[in-house]
Design a protein around this motif. Structure first.
Motif, short mmCIF file in Angstrom:
data_model
loop_
_atom_site.label_atom_id
_atom_site.label_comp_id
_atom_site.label_asym_id
_atom_site.label_seq_id
_atom_site.Cartn_x
_atom_site.Cartn_y
_atom_site.Cartn_z
N ILE A 1 0.84 -1.20 0.00
CA ILE A 1 0.00 0.00 0.00
C ILE A 1 0.88 1.26 0.00
N LYS A 2 2.00 1.19 0.69
CA LYS A 2 2.93 2.33 0.65
C LYS A 2 3.42 2.57 -0.78
N ILE A 3 3.69 1.51 -1.51
CA ILE A 3 4.10 1.65 -2.92
C ILE A 3 3.00 2.34 -3.72
N PHE A 4 1.75 1.92 -3.54
CA PHE A 4 0.64 2.57 -4.26
C PHE A 4 0.59 4.06 -3.91
N GLU B 1 3.37 5.88 -5.62
CA GLU B 1 3.16 5.96 -7.07
C GLU B 1 2.03 6.93 -7.44
N GLY B 2 1.40 7.54 -6.43
CA GLY B 2 0.38 8.55 -6.68
C GLY B 2 -1.04 8.04 -6.80
N PHE B 3 -1.26 6.78 -6.50
CA PHE B 3 -2.61 6.21 -6.56
C PHE B 3 -3.39 6.56 -5.29
N LYS B 4 -4.67 6.85 -5.44
CA LYS B 4 -5.58 6.85 -4.31
C LYS B 4 -5.78 5.37 -3.95
N VAL B 5 -5.93 5.07 -2.67
CA VAL B 5 -6.13 3.69 -2.23
C VAL B 5 -7.43 3.62 -1.43
N PHE B 6 -8.32 2.76 -1.89
CA PHE B 6 -9.63 2.60 -1.26
C PHE B 6 -9.85 1.14 -0.87
N VAL B 7 -10.63 0.95 0.17
CA VAL B 7 -11.07 -0.39 0.56
C VAL B 7 -12.56 -0.49 0.25
#
Length: 175
Positions: free
Chosen positions: A40-43, A46-52
């Motif tokens: 998740i830190k990589i995402f 890399e500039g991605f929003k991260v959602f669950v």
């Protein structure tokens, strides 16, 4: 518009049906899978929003209250923060399995709602799951789909397959 990684929770982020835990109904039942924090830190980097996006039928079935789910998610966020990883938002379906609601995966409503709320370009985003309903929800929402894990799921139903979330994150970072 932003790119995002939509993650199923159980089986992608945390253990479920393992030797330690059957279902995650309280914070003490929550265990991150190996290298998920790093993934998740990589995402994030890399500039991605991260959602669950997670089905939580245990609420509708009476096995847990929404307050317990929020406590589980607070623990998840704290565990991820120890790795410098951040979740941007969480959507969940509290309804019973087979409730025919609009939000329960394999329906795409949780993904679509988050995409609208956060100005996400779904066509350039990913839905990552460990089961066919996750993949179907991603496909219906218009995302690229990624199957992870070692369950006996059909790998051909997803656009991509990786053994775990970290392997997918490394691929994203190298693309």
């Amino acid at each position: 518009m932003k790119e995002a990684v939509f993650l199923d929770r159980d089986g992608v982020i945390n253990e479920v049906l393992s030797h330690r835990v059957k279902f995650v109904n309280k914070p003490e039942d929550f265990y991150l899978l190996d290298r998920v924090g790093q993934a998740i830190k990589i995402f994030n980097e890399e500039g991605f929003k991260v959602f669950v996006v997670t089905n939580q039928g245990g609420i509708g079935l009476g096995f847990m209250k929404e307050s317990a789910l929020h406590a589980v998610h607070k623990k998840m966020e704290a565990d991820l923060a120890a790795f410098g990883a951040n979740i941007d938002d969480i959507a969940y379906c509290p309804h019973k399995p087979k409730a025919a609601c609009a939000c329960r995966k394999p329906k795409p409503q949780m993904i679509l709602n988050l995409a609208k709320k956060h100005d996400v370009d779904v066509a350039n985003s990913y839905m990552v799951g460990d089961r066919a309903p996750d993949i179907e929800a991603g496909r219906e929402a218009g995302t690229q789909t990624v199957l992870v894990g070692d369950r006996k799921e059909d790998h051909t139903s997803a656009d991509m397959y990786f053994p775990d979330l970290f392997s997918f994150a490394k691929w994203v970072a190298s693309s």
